[in-house]
Design a protein around this motif. Structure first.
Motif, short mmCIF file in Angstrom:
data_model
loop_
_atom_site.label_atom_id
_atom_site.label_comp_id
_atom_site.label_asym_id
_atom_site.label_seq_id
_atom_site.Cartn_x
_atom_site.Cartn_y
_atom_site.Cartn_z
N GLU A 257 31.40 40.68 88.84
CA GLU A 257 31.31 39.01 89.01
C GLU A 257 32.31 38.90 87.78
O GLU A 257 34.13 37.68 87.62
CB GLU A 257 30.18 38.29 88.40
CG GLU A 257 30.20 36.95 88.75
CD GLU A 257 28.94 36.46 88.23
OE1 GLU A 257 27.96 37.02 88.15
OE2 GLU A 257 29.13 34.96 88.26
N ALA A 258 32.24 39.76 86.75
CA ALA A 258 32.74 39.29 85.33
C ALA A 258 34.47 39.68 85.78
O ALA A 258 35.10 38.60 85.91
CB ALA A 258 32.77 40.46 84.07
N ALA A 259 34.20 40.89 86.65
CA ALA A 259 36.16 41.05 86.46
C ALA A 259 36.80 40.01 87.83
O ALA A 259 38.24 39.93 87.37
CB ALA A 259 36.20 42.42 86.94
N ILE B 205 35.90 36.75 87.21
CA ILE B 205 36.34 35.73 86.98
C ILE B 205 37.43 36.19 85.76
O ILE B 205 38.68 35.09 85.44
CB ILE B 205 35.33 35.73 85.44
CG1 ILE B 205 34.04 35.32 86.91
CG2 ILE B 205 35.26 34.40 84.40
CD1 ILE B 205 32.88 34.64 86.06
N MET B 206 37.86 37.29 85.27
CA MET B 206 38.64 37.73 84.28
C MET B 206 40.11 37.52 84.81
O MET B 206 41.25 36.74 84.63
CB MET B 206 38.76 38.76 83.38
CG MET B 206 39.48 38.72 82.96
SD MET B 206 39.58 38.42 81.66
CE MET B 206 40.90 38.49 80.66
N VAL C 128 52.03 38.36 76.87
CA VAL C 128 51.39 38.63 76.30
C VAL C 128 49.75 38.52 77.26
O VAL C 128 49.23 39.48 77.69
CB VAL C 128 50.57 37.26 74.74
CG1 VAL C 128 49.16 38.09 74.51
CG2 VAL C 128 51.44 37.89 73.84
N VAL C 129 49.79 37.71 78.38
CA VAL C 129 49.13 37.28 79.66
C VAL C 129 49.85 39.04 80.90
O VAL C 129 48.69 38.79 80.74
CB VAL C 129 49.19 36.35 80.03
CG1 VAL C 129 48.51 36.46 82.11
CG2 VAL C 129 48.86 34.78 79.22
N ILE D 98 48.29 41.76 78.84
CA ILE D 98 46.23 41.75 79.64
C ILE D 98 46.19 41.85 81.10
O ILE D 98 45.13 43.02 81.14
CB ILE D 98 45.83 39.95 79.33
CG1 ILE D 98 45.64 39.81 77.77
CG2 ILE D 98 44.51 40.47 79.60
CD1 ILE D 98 45.64 38.03 77.05
N ALA E 138 41.19 33.74 84.94
CA ALA E 138 41.36 33.16 84.29
C ALA E 138 42.74 33.86 83.96
O ALA E 138 43.45 32.65 83.54
CB ALA E 138 40.37 33.58 82.98
N THR F 8 49.59 28.28 84.11
CA THR F 8 49.82 27.05 83.16
C THR F 8 50.96 27.81 82.00
O THR F 8 51.88 26.18 81.99
CB THR F 8 48.73 27.16 82.14
OG1 THR F 8 47.97 27.83 81.79
CG2 THR F 8 47.37 25.86 82.70
N ILE G 103 45.42 31.47 86.21
CA ILE G 103 45.35 30.44 85.68
C ILE G 103 46.31 30.35 84.08
O ILE G 103 46.87 29.72 83.98
CB ILE G 103 44.05 29.90 85.14
CG1 ILE G 103 43.01 29.14 86.35
CG2 ILE G 103 44.70 28.48 84.52
CD1 ILE G 103 41.79 28.86 86.23
N ALA G 104 46.07 31.54 83.55
CA ALA G 104 46.95 31.04 82.29
C ALA G 104 48.29 31.30 82.75
O ALA G 104 49.29 30.79 82.23
CB ALA G 104 46.54 32.35 81.09
#
Lengths: 95, 131
Positions: free
Chosen positions: A3-5, A7-8, A55-56, A59, A11, A18, A14-15
């Motif tokens: 689940e954490a992966a 959500i990452m 940077v994103v 990540i 995110a 934006t 979305i980054a």
């Protein structure tokens, strides 16, 4: 995929969206910009948004190499902003 | 919840906060209607927005097991240079009279941004005298 992966990943998406939106909005200001101060400011914002995109990207790929790229972009962006402002202020970059 | 999960959640939160600031800064750059006001919004992109993205990157790589604190270097560089470039852009706005300029100082004729220093004026006079 935990689940954490998940959500990452959301995110990161979305980054990305934006940052690209911010890039487009500042490009609109760069074209519209009534004064030259606005244009310099829009270029500065675009450089900073490109730095955020790198940077994103680092990540999302889980790589460390992009650190040097973003540091170089930060330095070039600062120097170019100061050079543009200096040129308008004094009519010359290095007096 | 394991440590790695917690780190990932924290990194996602930092990423969301950072991208929120980036978006607000871009909208402010587009929507404000005065050149001096427009300087205000994008400086938040440079410091808080990118700072949060870099913090998210640090936390995420830490949670994956390969700690990296290089990002602090970029953060420090941006925190030092953002006010300087904003100051230069504000000086450009005053110089081009794009904003409401402050009232003239009591003694001098103009603000120092609009003046050329005395040494340069002497050189210009010399050049004019020679030619």
């Amino acid at each position: 995929m935990t689940e954490a992966a998940d959500i990452m990943n959301i995110a990161i998406a979305i980054a990305f969206v934006t940052l690209v939106l911010g890039q487009i909005l500042s490009m609109v200001r760069l074209v519209l910009g009534p004064t030259s101060g606005d244009r310099i400011l829009a270029l500065d914002t675009m450089v900073i948004n490109a730095l955020g995109l790198v940077v994103v990207l680092g990540i999302s790929q889980g790589v460390q190499i992009y650190f040097e790229v973003s540091l170089l972009i930060a330095m070039l962006g600062f120097v170019s902003t100061v050079a543009l402002a200096r040129f308008i202020l004094r009519g010359d970059i290095i007096e | 919840m394991t440590d790695q999960d917690f780190g990932t959640y924290a990194a996602a939160l930092f990423l969301l906060i950072g991208s929120g600031f980036v978006f607000v800064g871009a909208v402010g750059l587009l929507k404000f209607n005065d050149p001096m006001t427009r300087v205000h919004a994008p400086t938040k992109v440079g410091t808080v927005g990118i700072g949060m993205l870099l913090l998210g990157s640090m936390v995420y790589s830490n949670s994956l097991g390969s700690t990296s604190i290089h990002e602090l270097l970029i953060m420090a560089f941006l925190f030092v240079t953002a006010p300087i470039s904003a100051h230069f852009i504000a000086k450009v706005n005053i110089h081009r009279r794009a904003c409401e300029t402050p009232p003239s100082p009591p003694r001098d004729e103009t603000w120092s941004t609009l003046n050329s220093p005395e040494a340069d004026q002497k050189n210009e006079n010399l050049k004019v005298g020679q030619s």
